[in-house]
Motif scaffolding. Sequence first.
Motif, PDB file in Angstrom:
ATOM      1  N   THR A  36       0.800  -1.033   0.103  1.00 46.74           N
ATOM      2  CA  THR A  36       0.083   0.090   0.198  1.00 46.74           C
ATOM      3  C   THR A  36       0.914   1.269   0.062  1.00 46.74           C
ATOM      4  O   THR A  36       0.736   2.128  -0.649  1.00 46.74           O
ATOM      5  N   LEU A  37       1.963   1.301   0.704  1.00 49.17           N
ATOM      6  CA  LEU A  37       2.839   2.485   0.949  1.00 49.17           C
ATOM      7  C   LEU A  37       3.696   2.686  -0.671  1.00 49.17           C
ATOM      8  O   LEU A  37       3.609   3.859  -1.131  1.00 49.17           O
ATOM      9  N   LEU A  38       4.102   1.428  -0.945  1.00 48.10           N
ATOM     10  CA  LEU A  38       4.598   1.604  -2.239  1.00 48.10           C
ATOM     11  C   LEU A  38       3.689   2.123  -3.532  1.00 48.10           C
ATOM     12  O   LEU A  38       4.020   3.046  -4.206  1.00 48.10           O
ATOM     13  N   LYS A  39       2.241   1.788  -3.463  1.00 51.90           N
ATOM     14  CA  LYS A  39       1.349   2.120  -4.385  1.00 51.90           C
ATOM     15  C   LYS A  39       1.170   3.943  -4.457  1.00 51.90           C
ATOM     16  O   LYS A  39       1.098   4.396  -5.149  1.00 51.90           O
ATOM     17  N   VAL A  40       0.935   4.099  -2.761  1.00 49.96           N
ATOM     18  CA  VAL A  40       0.477   5.488  -2.909  1.00 49.96           C
ATOM     19  C   VAL A  40       1.984   6.461  -2.910  1.00 49.96           C
ATOM     20  O   VAL A  40       1.654   7.517  -3.839  1.00 49.96           O
ATOM     21  N   LEU A  86       1.116  15.152 -10.581  1.00 45.38           N
ATOM     22  CA  LEU A  86       1.075  16.304  -9.760  1.00 45.38           C
ATOM     23  C   LEU A  86      -0.319  16.605  -9.459  1.00 45.38           C
ATOM     24  O   LEU A  86      -0.595  17.920  -8.815  1.00 45.38           O
ATOM     25  N   GLU A  87      -1.271  15.833  -9.801  1.00 39.99           N
ATOM     26  CA  GLU A  87      -2.946  16.135  -9.696  1.00 39.99           C
ATOM     27  C   GLU A  87      -3.210  15.789  -8.178  1.00 39.99           C
ATOM     28  O   GLU A  87      -3.378  14.268  -7.901  1.00 39.99           O
ATOM     29  N   LEU A  88      -3.663  16.585  -7.444  1.00 37.81           N
ATOM     30  CA  LEU A  88      -3.768  16.501  -6.005  1.00 37.81           C
ATOM     31  C   LEU A  88      -5.186  15.411  -5.896  1.00 37.81           C
ATOM     32  O   LEU A  88      -5.034  14.695  -4.948  1.00 37.81           O
ATOM     33  N   ALA A  89      -6.017  15.725  -6.768  1.00 30.79           N
ATOM     34  CA  ALA A  89      -7.182  14.708  -6.652  1.00 30.79           C
ATOM     35  C   ALA A  89      -6.876  13.392  -6.785  1.00 30.79           C
ATOM     36  O   ALA A  89      -7.524  12.658  -6.306  1.00 30.79           O
ATOM     37  N   GLU A  90      -6.159  13.175  -7.941  1.00 29.28           N
ATOM     38  CA  GLU A  90      -5.613  11.753  -8.168  1.00 29.28           C
ATOM     39  C   GLU A  90      -4.978  11.149  -6.942  1.00 29.28           C
ATOM     40  O   GLU A  90      -5.203   9.983  -6.676  1.00 29.28           O
ATOM     41  N   VAL A  91      -3.965  11.837  -6.358  1.00 32.74           N
ATOM     42  CA  VAL A  91      -3.187  11.335  -5.414  1.00 32.74           C
ATOM     43  C   VAL A  91      -4.107  11.041  -4.001  1.00 32.74           C
ATOM     44  O   VAL A  91      -3.948   9.980  -3.509  1.00 32.74           O
ATOM     45  N   LEU A  92      -5.075  11.918  -3.680  1.00 36.85           N
ATOM     46  CA  LEU A  92      -5.788  11.819  -2.622  1.00 36.85           C
ATOM     47  C   LEU A  92      -6.800  10.614  -2.798  1.00 36.85           C
ATOM     48  O   LEU A  92      -7.249   9.846  -1.877  1.00 36.85           O
ATOM     49  N   GLN A  93      -7.305  10.583  -4.018  1.00 35.92           N
ATOM     50  CA  GLN A  93      -8.071   9.355  -4.429  1.00 35.92           C
ATOM     51  C   GLN A  93      -7.408   8.057  -4.244  1.00 35.92           C
ATOM     52  O   GLN A  93      -7.908   7.062  -3.479  1.00 35.92           O
ATOM     53  N   ILE A  94      -6.414   7.942  -4.611  1.00 39.74           N
ATOM     54  CA  ILE A  94      -5.570   6.691  -4.450  1.00 39.74           C
ATOM     55  C   ILE A  94      -5.268   6.523  -2.840  1.00 39.74           C
ATOM     56  O   ILE A  94      -5.251   5.377  -2.604  1.00 39.74           O
ATOM     57  N   ALA A  95      -4.769   7.595  -2.284  1.00 40.80           N
ATOM     58  CA  ALA A  95      -4.641   7.544  -0.907  1.00 40.80           C
ATOM     59  C   ALA A  95      -5.816   6.948   0.018  1.00 40.80           C
ATOM     60  O   ALA A  95      -5.594   6.139   0.741  1.00 40.80           O
ATOM     61  N   ILE A  96      -7.022   7.571  -0.249  1.00 43.38           N
ATOM     62  CA  ILE A  96      -7.986   6.939   0.497  1.00 43.38           C
ATOM     63  C   ILE A  96      -8.458   5.804   0.331  1.00 43.38           C
ATOM     64  O   ILE A  96      -8.941   4.920   1.063  1.00 43.38           O
ATOM     65  N   GLU A  97      -8.445   5.405  -1.018  1.00 42.00           N
ATOM     66  CA  GLU A  97      -8.849   3.916  -1.363  1.00 42.00           C
ATOM     67  C   GLU A  97      -7.847   2.869  -0.840  1.00 42.00           C
ATOM     68  O   GLU A  97      -8.322   2.018  -0.381  1.00 42.00           O
ATOM     69  N   SER A  98      -6.460   3.189  -0.988  1.00 40.18           N
ATOM     70  CA  SER A  98      -5.546   2.227  -0.437  1.00 40.18           C
ATOM     71  C   SER A  98      -5.751   2.240   1.198  1.00 40.18           C
ATOM     72  O   SER A  98      -5.565   1.132   1.817  1.00 40.18           O
ATOM     73  N   ALA A  99      -5.979   3.461   2.039  1.00 36.98           N
ATOM     74  CA  ALA A  99      -5.970   3.318   3.197  1.00 36.98           C
ATOM     75  C   ALA A  99      -7.380   2.512   3.870  1.00 36.98           C
ATOM     76  O   ALA A  99      -7.170   1.880   4.782  1.00 36.98           O
ATOM     77  N   ALA A 100      -8.494   2.931   3.042  1.00 39.57           N
ATOM     78  CA  ALA A 100      -9.501   2.051   3.338  1.00 39.57           C
ATOM     79  C   ALA A 100      -9.471   0.721   3.444  1.00 39.57           C
ATOM     80  O   ALA A 100     -10.011  -0.266   3.918  1.00 39.57           O
TER      81      ALA A 100
END
Length: 95
Positions: free
Chosen positions: A35-39, A47-61
């Motif tokens: 998960t850490l590697l994916k994020v 550099l797209e914040l929305a994309e990074v946040l989406q990946i981060a929340i999906e991975s964390a959940a």
Amino acid sequence: MDTHEKSGNGSYMEHTAGGGLNNMEAQTSTKELWTLLKVSSSLASTLELAEVLQIAIESAADLLGFDSGAIYTLEDEYLYLGATTPPLPSEFPDE
């Protein structure tokens, strides 16, 4: 005393006779690292914040076993919804 009996963090016997990581702990550790590697890869690739946040929340959940989650960003003194899982419909209002 045999030189193989002691290692830095416990005895040789502890590490080889079930005292080391059990299978469940190893799987959890592997999933956390994946998960850490994916994020971190997503951070490096966009550099797209929305994309990074989406990946981060999906991975964390997924990692925590949650069905849903949300990330808010703080801008000035206001909280803004940054990403959710499952993602909100595109017609959902921004404000």
